[in-house]
Design a protein around this motif. Structure first.
Motif, PDB file in Angstrom:
ATOM      1  N   ASP A   1      70.549 -10.492  89.244  1.00 50.58           N
ATOM      2  CA  ASP A   1      70.706 -11.204  90.975  1.00 50.58           C
ATOM      3  C   ASP A   1      70.196  -9.922  92.223  1.00 50.58           C
ATOM      4  N   GLY A   2      70.334  -8.858  91.776  1.00 53.68           N
ATOM      5  CA  GLY A   2      69.738  -7.919  92.443  1.00 53.68           C
ATOM      6  C   GLY A   2      67.886  -7.931  92.163  1.00 53.68           C
ATOM      7  N   LEU A   3      67.370  -8.282  91.001  1.00 52.37           N
ATOM      8  CA  LEU A   3      66.626  -7.458  90.972  1.00 52.37           C
ATOM      9  C   LEU A   3      65.531  -9.078  91.532  1.00 52.37           C
ATOM     10  N   ILE A   4      66.538  -9.890  91.338  1.00 52.25           N
ATOM     11  CA  ILE A   4      65.687 -11.293  91.601  1.00 52.25           C
ATOM     12  C   ILE A   4      65.371 -11.086  93.257  1.00 52.25           C
ATOM     13  N   ASN A   5      66.826 -11.033  93.658  1.00 51.22           N
ATOM     14  CA  ASN A   5      66.753 -10.791  95.054  1.00 51.22           C
ATOM     15  C   ASN A   5      65.699  -9.827  95.530  1.00 51.22           C
ATOM     16  N   ALA A   6      65.769  -8.972  95.190  1.00 57.70           N
ATOM     17  CA  ALA A   6      64.438  -7.535  95.136  1.00 57.70           C
ATOM     18  C   ALA A   6      63.006  -8.235  95.067  1.00 57.70           C
ATOM     19  N   HIS A   7      62.767  -9.185  93.923  1.00 53.74           N
ATOM     20  CA  HIS A   7      61.669  -9.231  93.926  1.00 53.74           C
ATOM     21  C   HIS A   7      61.402 -10.697  95.128  1.00 53.74           C
ATOM     22  N   GLN A   8      62.577 -11.635  95.623  1.00 51.96           N
ATOM     23  CA  GLN A   8      62.042 -12.663  96.214  1.00 51.96           C
ATOM     24  C   GLN A   8      61.650 -11.807  97.472  1.00 51.96           C
ATOM     25  N   ALA A   9      61.802 -11.190  98.033  1.00 50.93           N
ATOM     26  CA  ALA A   9      62.284  -9.838  99.154  1.00 50.93           C
ATOM     27  C   ALA A   9      61.206  -9.295  99.611  1.00 50.93           C
ATOM     28  N   THR A  10      60.303  -8.559  98.832  1.00 46.70           N
ATOM     29  CA  THR A  10      59.237  -7.657  98.552  1.00 46.70           C
ATOM     30  C   THR A  10      58.307  -9.309  98.096  1.00 46.70           C
ATOM     31  N   ARG A  11      58.135 -10.184  97.483  1.00 41.24           N
ATOM     32  CA  ARG A  11      57.520 -11.186  98.077  1.00 41.24           C
ATOM     33  C   ARG A  11      57.257 -11.937  98.682  1.00 41.24           C
ATOM     34  N   ALA A  12      58.174 -11.563  99.898  1.00 39.90           N
ATOM     35  CA  ALA A  12      58.348 -12.449 101.238  1.00 39.90           C
ATOM     36  C   ALA A  12      57.301 -11.630 102.446  1.00 39.90           C
ATOM     37  N   LEU A  13      57.738 -10.298 101.694  1.00 44.66           N
ATOM     38  CA  LEU A  13      57.046  -8.622 102.808  1.00 44.66           C
ATOM     39  C   LEU A  13      55.813  -8.611 102.703  1.00 44.66           C
ATOM     40  N   VAL A  14      55.197  -9.183 101.189  1.00 47.98           N
ATOM     41  CA  VAL A  14      54.085  -8.842 100.730  1.00 47.98           C
ATOM     42  C   VAL A  14      53.128 -10.457 101.426  1.00 47.98           C
ATOM     43  N   ARG A  15      53.497 -11.454 101.784  1.00 47.85           N
ATOM     44  CA  ARG A  15      53.249 -12.831 102.506  1.00 47.85           C
ATOM     45  C   ARG A  15      52.478 -11.778 103.146  1.00 47.85           C
ATOM     46  N   GLY A  16      53.856 -12.102 104.109  1.00 45.12           N
ATOM     47  CA  GLY A  16      53.579 -11.215 105.801  1.00 45.12           C
ATOM     48  C   GLY A  16      52.470 -10.514 105.862  1.00 45.12           C
ATOM     49  N   VAL A  17      52.473  -9.395 104.887  1.00 45.85           N
ATOM     50  CA  VAL A  17      51.292  -8.266 105.291  1.00 45.85           C
ATOM     51  C   VAL A  17      50.338  -8.966 104.900  1.00 45.85           C
ATOM     52  N   ALA A  18      50.418  -9.594 104.107  1.00 46.63           N
ATOM     53  CA  ALA A  18      48.801 -10.463 103.710  1.00 46.63           C
ATOM     54  C   ALA A  18      48.144 -11.162 104.532  1.00 46.63           C
ATOM     55  N   HIS A  19      49.349 -12.257 105.229  1.00 45.92           N
ATOM     56  CA  HIS A  19      48.615 -12.826 106.395  1.00 45.92           C
ATOM     57  C   HIS A  19      47.989 -12.185 107.841  1.00 45.92           C
ATOM     58  N   GLU A  20      49.116 -11.263 108.017  1.00 42.94           N
ATOM     59  CA  GLU A  20      48.219 -10.071 108.679  1.00 42.94           C
ATOM     60  C   GLU A  20      46.911  -9.701 108.892  1.00 42.94           C
ATOM     61  N   VAL A  21      46.544  -8.754 107.073  1.00 37.72           N
ATOM     62  CA  VAL A  21      45.345  -8.572 107.158  1.00 37.72           C
ATOM     63  C   VAL A  21      44.133  -9.164 106.866  1.00 37.72           C
ATOM     64  N   LYS A  22      44.524 -10.225 105.996  1.00 42.19           N
ATOM     65  CA  LYS A  22      43.101 -11.303 105.727  1.00 42.19           C
ATOM     66  C   LYS A  22      42.396 -12.006 106.887  1.00 42.19           C
ATOM     67  N   ASN A  23      43.134 -11.775 107.672  1.00 40.35           N
ATOM     68  CA  ASN A  23      42.930 -12.340 109.139  1.00 40.35           C
ATOM     69  C   ASN A  23      42.077 -11.720 109.577  1.00 40.35           C
ATOM     70  N   PRO A  24      42.361 -10.248 110.848  1.00 40.41           N
ATOM     71  CA  PRO A  24      41.575  -9.510 110.692  1.00 40.41           C
ATOM     72  C   PRO A  24      39.773  -9.327 110.185  1.00 40.41           C
ATOM     73  N   LEU A  25      40.258  -9.220 108.527  1.00 39.84           N
ATOM     74  CA  LEU A  25      39.619  -8.974 107.860  1.00 39.84           C
ATOM     75  C   LEU A  25      38.225 -10.306 107.796  1.00 39.84           C
ATOM     76  N   GLY A  26      38.563 -11.018 108.254  1.00 38.21           N
ATOM     77  CA  GLY A  26      37.741 -12.378 108.274  1.00 38.21           C
ATOM     78  C   GLY A  26      36.860 -12.042 109.347  1.00 38.21           C
ATOM     79  N   GLY A  27      37.760 -11.367 110.019  1.00 39.18           N
ATOM     80  CA  GLY A  27      36.632 -11.089 111.162  1.00 39.18           C
ATOM     81  C   GLY A  27      35.814  -9.824 111.238  1.00 39.18           C
ATOM     82  N   ILE A  28      35.886  -9.485 110.695  1.00 37.77           N
ATOM     83  CA  ILE A  28      35.464  -7.707 109.884  1.00 37.77           C
ATOM     84  C   ILE A  28      34.443  -8.236 109.034  1.00 37.77           C
ATOM     85  N   ARG A  29      34.059  -9.180 108.554  1.00 37.34           N
ATOM     86  CA  ARG A  29      33.137 -10.039 107.533  1.00 37.34           C
ATOM     87  C   ARG A  29      32.396 -10.635 108.726  1.00 37.34           C
TER      88      ARG A  29
END
Length: 376
Positions: free
Chosen positions: A135-163
């Motif tokens: 249960d802890g492993l599943i919850n940790a993975h889901q929390a990490t995935r949510a964090l990565v999705r948030g960071v990915a959104h913030e990173v990919k937007n400026p990358l598109g502008g730079i390109r």
């Protein structure tokens, strides 16, 4: 004693026996010589033996530990007539070569003739601890995935502008030789965007179809053999009675291949490794809980290697993205495998010690609702 009292005593005795039969706690009654006089069905299940087999056996044969502390506790309780409880004791159970974790309580009972018996209650904790860990492993993975999705959104937007800015700049440069620098900017932006996409893992829904897990494993085995030749021996230990299952064939190949490659790399990078071997194993498990869901039938796929093992610290974080124990590793393979197996309502676990590392893939064999219309 009157007939009424005799009937009442008999009725109370039968009620007590029925209550003991329905307890989930293993109960063992020991005589003054610490030999078994009675076990309830839960104890029979724990010992993997019938009451008739266990009757009269010394308790030291049924439950013991390396330092004999359990035997000492029983002897002290018998001598001092004092109850005793121990939490999370690591013991060997009759008919098992594996250490089990249990809570036990010892209660002295003095009868009318002043003879003393011991009531031993055993509560196995391994299953509860495993469910809690999963249960802890599943919850940790889901929390990490949510964090990565948030960071990915913030990173990919400026990358598109730079390109886009680099492409516009390339058109305005007076000297074509300067395009080398804008090309580097564009290439690095693309590399970072691809890295972010890999961190996110599979973003497509699985394409469900009926597959044979052994065909998947044979495909993985052939790929690895082509990559390593005879350097690593790959053994098979399959259960041929396993039914087909509903899964995404390509995603499952990718998930298992990531884990097998991880094992291969651990073996080939260890200079002192003798007879490097990977074992692919399949089994069926019944009435198994993953997270909060109990499944009637589970497919177990094990990838075992005889490499140097994984440290306890690394085992805690190895399924997180960008975490790797190798200098050249990306730290994405195991995270992607966990994401794929999670999409199949399963889980990946790891147990490791020097000379033996086992990755376990747990996959439900019954069909979830979104899979029921496959092939209809």
């Amino acid at each position: 004693m009157t007939a009424v009292n005799t009937s009442r005593v008999s009725s109370n005795y039968e009620l007590s026996r029925r209550l003991m039969d329905h307890l989930s706690t293993a109960v063992v009654l020991l005589n003054e010589h610490l030999h078994v006089e009675f076990v309830n069905p839960a104890a029979e299940q724990l010992m993997a033996a019938s009451a008739s087999q266990l009757a009269g056996m010394p308790i030291s044969t049924l439950i013991h530990d390396k330092d004999q502390s359990t035997q000492d506790d029983l002897e002290h309780a018998l001598r001092d007539l004092h109850p005793y409880t121990k939490r999370e004791a690591h013991v060997y159970i009759y008919n098992s070569t594996q250490i089990a974790t249990v809570d036990y309580t010892i209660t002295p009972i003095t009868s009318a003739d002043m003879s003393v018996s011991l009531l031993l209650e055993l509560r196995p904790l391994d299953r509860l601890m495993r469910i809690s860990r999963e249960d802890g492993l599943i919850n940790a993975h889901q929390a990490t995935r949510a964090l990565v999705r948030g960071v990915a959104h913030e990173v990919k937007n400026p990358l598109g502008g730079i390109r886009g800015a680099a492409q516009l700049l390339a058109r305005e440069l007076p000297d074509d030789s300067l395009n080398e620098y804008t090309d580097i900017i564009i290439a690095e932006v693309d590399r970072l965007r691809n890295l972010v996409d890999q961190m996110l893992g599979p973003r497509k829904l699985p394409k469900w179809s009926q597959i044979n897990i052994h065909e998947i494993l044979e495909r993985v085995r052939s790929i690895l053999t082509a990559e390593t030749g005879e350097v690593v021996e790959i053994d098979r230990d399959y259960d041929p009675s396993l039914p087909e299952m509903c899964a995404d064939k390509d995603q499952l190949i990718q998930a298992i291949l990531n884990i097998v490659r991880n094992a291969k790399q651990a073996l080939t990078e260890c200079q002192d490794q003798k007879n490097p071997t990977i074992i692919l194993r399949t089994r069926a498990m019944r009435q198994f809980t993953i997270g909060h869901t109990r499944h009637r039938l589970i497919l177990l796929v094990e990838v075992e290697d005889n490499g140097p093992g994984v440290s306890k610290e690394m085992q805690e974080t190895m399924f997180y993205p960008m975490v790797s124990g190798r200098a050249s590793g990306t730290g994405l393979g195991l995270s992607i495998s966990q994401s794929i197996i999670n999409q199949h309502h399963g889980l990946v676990e790891c147990d490791s010690s020097p000379g033996k590392t086992i990755f376990r893939l747990l996959l439900p064999l019954e069909q979830p609702e979104e899979q029921t219309n496959v092939g209809a």
